[in-house]
Design an enzyme around this catalytic site. Structure first.
Site, PDB file in Angstrom:
ATOM      1  N   HIS A 109     -37.978 -14.459   4.689  1.00 12.19           N
ATOM      2  CA  HIS A 109     -37.603 -14.598   3.283  1.00 12.19           C
ATOM      3  C   HIS A 109     -36.076 -14.672   3.216  1.00 12.19           C
ATOM      4  CE1 HIS A 109     -41.604 -12.403   2.434  1.00 12.19           C
ATOM      5  NE2 HIS A 109     -41.779 -13.706   2.282  1.00 12.19           N
ATOM      6  N   GLU A 155     -33.513 -11.758   2.045  1.00  8.28           N
ATOM      7  CA  GLU A 155     -33.624 -10.426   2.660  1.00  8.28           C
ATOM      8  C   GLU A 155     -32.616 -10.351   3.796  1.00  8.28           C
ATOM      9  OE1 GLU A 155     -37.779  -9.842   3.469  1.00  8.28           O
ATOM     10  OE2 GLU A 155     -38.330 -10.171   1.367  1.00  8.28           O
ATOM     11  N   HIS A 212     -37.732  -7.182   7.333  1.00 10.88           N
ATOM     12  CA  HIS A 212     -37.614  -7.588   5.932  1.00 10.88           C
ATOM     13  C   HIS A 212     -36.834  -6.532   5.151  1.00 10.88           C
ATOM     14  CE1 HIS A 212     -40.759 -10.849   5.913  1.00 10.88           C
ATOM     15  NE2 HIS A 212     -41.085 -10.223   7.029  1.00 10.88           N
ATOM     16  N   GLU A 217     -39.928  -2.988   6.702  1.00  7.44           N
ATOM     17  CA  GLU A 217     -39.076  -3.074   5.516  1.00  7.44           C
ATOM     18  C   GLU A 217     -37.914  -2.098   5.683  1.00  7.44           C
ATOM     19  OE1 GLU A 217     -39.569  -5.182   3.050  1.00  7.44           O
ATOM     20  OE2 GLU A 217     -41.592  -5.895   3.542  1.00  7.44           O
TER      21      GLU A 217
END
Length: 348
Positions: free
Chosen positions: A64, A67, A164, A228
């Protein structure tokens, strides 16, 4: 290529200057102890010259485009290897996933790439946009990397950390999603590695998905995670001191330094089980909570958390926590993951 990389001293800059393609370059020696090769834009491989390694490690970021912290983290590690400050002693594949979206400063160009793996890129409309084309290429590079590692002998550990950051804040700042792996125990060593990296929360998924980490876990039995590392910020605005533990453990991993991990202790980590996902079935889907609710916010049994098609969606368990709520996804896609505390997960 080596002169080009060392001259710019910034693999990310080289990638973003050539977002669609870079001609591959065969392995070249670096400081007499490392081989570096370029497979495509954003695709860089390091391996020890002597071939003496035990792990095949994939570190992917930028699937993404907005990010940015993981992108900067990986680019820093790459730069340290290129400039001789780090000597890799394991095979490492660095992937910058979506250069076009990074250049745009957006999460996607046309479609969420992290729903396009395990062949999903070629289903439905097929290879109809840049994310689908790139996802197929990334699968090819991971396959090539792991298969070349297998040529070096049996018993090698395969690892894939897909990095991410989250759109919203979180009650647990850093967390990892452990892909569904039926018939295989979860790795206590990997969970404690994540904890040492500052990632103290793990979600055990309950079904197959089309994410990048599931692709590597299912097809190659890799120790793979979607990780994350905090909240989304623009490039250059991340407080990289927040990732010091992550960087240190990644450095130890790729340089084959002692990891010094504590034995698995579930009291030292937060473990959740995915109990269900809620998909968007009609355009009028809406959550009842505010748009800034944090990941891992919990709601009691019977609470109305969403509505769609004139029907209420209720919390079914004693309490369920939400992760990745997003009412704006296209019809048919996941709007939220619902969690409960993991009870006696099969960890070895």
């Amino acid at each position: 290529m080596l002169n080009l990389l060392q001259g710019c001293k910034d693999f990310l800059h080289l990638t973003l200057s050539n977002p669609e393609h870079l001609d591959p370059i065969a392995p070249q020696p670096l400081y007499g102890h490392t081989l570096v090769s370029l497979w495509d834009t954003g695709v860089l491989v390091f391996e020890p010259v002597d071939g003496n390694s035990h792990k095949d490690i994939v570190l992917s970021s930028g699937v993404h485009g907005n990010e940015t912290a993981p992108i900067e983290l990986c680019n820093g590690l790459i730069q340290d290897v290129l400039e001789g400050r780090l000597q890799v002693k394991e095979r490492v594949l660095f992937l910058i996933g979506n250069p076009a979206a990074i250049n745009n400063g957006t999460r996607i160009v046309d479609e969420n790439m992290n729903r396009l793996f395990s062949g999903e890129h070629s289903r439905g409309p097929g290879l109809s946009n840049p994310e689908r084309v790139r996802a197929k290429k990334l699968e090819t590079y991971v396959t090539r990397f792991f298969e070349k590692g297998a040529e070096k002998g049996e018993g090698r550990q395969r690892i894939h950390y897909d990095l991410h950051t989250a759109i919203r804040g979180s009650k647990h700042e850093k967390f990892a999603i452990y892909p569904y792996r039926p018939g295989r125990a979860f790795s206590g060593e990997q969970i404690m590695f994540l904890a040492a990296s500052g990632v103290d929360t793990v979600l055990f998924h309950h079904e197959p998905t089309t994410t990048f980490s599931y692709f590597s876990s299912e097809l190659f039995r890799a120790d793979a995670f979607t990780i994350e590392l905090g909240k989304v910020y623009p490039m250059g605005q991340n407080d990289m001191s927040k990732f010091a533990n992550t960087r240190e453990m990644f450095k130890r991993l790729i340089c084959a330094e002692p990891l010094e991990l504590a034995p698995f202790d579930e009291t030292q980590v937060n473990l959740y089980q995915v109990c269900r996902v809620i998909n968007k079935e009609v355009d009028d889907f809406e959550f009842t909570f505010s748009t800034d609710v944090e990941n891992f916010s919990a709601f009691p049994r019977g609470h109305v958390i969403a509505r769609q098609g004139g029907k209420d969606i209720l919390v079914e368990q004693e309490a369920e926590a939400v992760v990745f709520p997003n009412a704006k996804v296209p019809v048919g896609q996941r709007t939220v993951i619902m969690l409960v505390p993991a009870v006696n997960p099969h960890v070895e």
